[in-house]
Write a protein that holds these residues in place. Sequence first.
Motif, PDB file in Angstrom:
ATOM      1  N   ARG A 107       8.402 -21.587  44.725  1.00 52.77           N
ATOM      2  CA  ARG A 107       7.730 -21.002  45.893  1.00 52.77           C
ATOM      3  C   ARG A 107       6.843 -19.823  45.503  1.00 52.77           C
ATOM      4  O   ARG A 107       5.930 -19.454  46.249  1.00 52.77           O
ATOM      5  N   GLU A 114      11.107 -28.866  45.732  1.00 55.20           N
ATOM      6  CA  GLU A 114      10.399 -27.578  45.686  1.00 55.20           C
ATOM      7  C   GLU A 114       9.184 -27.659  44.764  1.00 55.20           C
ATOM      8  O   GLU A 114       8.107 -27.126  45.085  1.00 55.20           O
ATOM      9  N   CYS A 117       6.446 -29.537  46.603  1.00 58.37           N
ATOM     10  CA  CYS A 117       5.789 -28.697  47.605  1.00 58.37           C
ATOM     11  C   CYS A 117       4.799 -27.729  46.947  1.00 58.37           C
ATOM     12  O   CYS A 117       3.685 -27.524  47.454  1.00 58.37           O
ATOM     13  N   HIS A 152       9.166 -26.868  55.715  1.00 52.91           N
ATOM     14  CA  HIS A 152       8.643 -26.521  54.392  1.00 52.91           C
ATOM     15  C   HIS A 152       7.823 -27.682  53.820  1.00 52.91           C
ATOM     16  O   HIS A 152       6.727 -27.474  53.277  1.00 52.91           O
ATOM     17  N   GLU A 160       4.507 -28.282  55.969  1.00 50.89           N
ATOM     18  CA  GLU A 160       3.457 -27.279  55.722  1.00 50.89           C
ATOM     19  C   GLU A 160       2.773 -27.488  54.372  1.00 50.89           C
ATOM     20  O   GLU A 160       1.626 -27.056  54.183  1.00 50.89           O
TER      21      GLU A 160
END
Length: 264
Positions: free
Chosen positions: A158, A184, A187, A212, A215
């Motif tokens: 992130r 993760e 993303c 999450h 988006e």
Amino acid sequence: MSDGQLDLFSRSGVPPPAQAPPVERRPRPVPAELDDADLLAAIPASVLTDGPLLAAEAGRRGLAAAIPILEDYCRRFAGFGMQRALPEQIAALNALAAIGGPEAALGVARIIDRGWVQGPTLATAVAAATQLGSHLPAQTVLALLRHADPAIRGNACRLARAAPDVITTLVDLLGDLRSEIRLEAACALARMGHAEAAPLLKQALREAASRHVIEAIPPIADDECIVLLGRTARASPDMAVAALDALEAIEAPLAARLLERLRE
């Protein structure tokens, strides 16, 4: 002198030793009862048992003036905590996260980048950096992406921003043994516009859509992603707003048509 006890000093010419005055013990500060100025002064002067309570109170009050004090409080314990979490540093990091804002984000970034937190406490620092949206140097993020602790790897995804080595490492993490790390990494890659992330994100939209994931989709959305977002908006009221926002962010005729239909 009491009866029957010899006076050892009466004939020696040496005066008896003076009795030391009793040590005055200061009462421990009660954080909630201190005003802001006294609280800020008490943190650097605190003993081990008081420091975490004082730091937590600064966080509860959202005292921006405490940010440099809390950062320095973390520095005081640098080099310790390889084997155990340090409650002093954890309290300071949690307080910085609670205070929030750009200065707190910079403070946590410096704490991590300078290596002041180690061992189990590092996970708390990286979580705080994620919450605050801290900007970390690419080399620091790389080290976190390769960390043995999966919680650190996940939060490091992130924190990742586009850089050649970071992107390569994120692609490698698409094959991580832990599903949450794979997601993760996907993303993070999607936010950077890398289509390698699409298969994992489409699977997540089909099986268990989350805000999450939704988006992260727009930069790499193809027709299949658009259809899946539309299905999510219809089937999941909790995710509907996020799905509609994602469709609005996608510059494609299919997304515009689907968005108009859903709003009708």
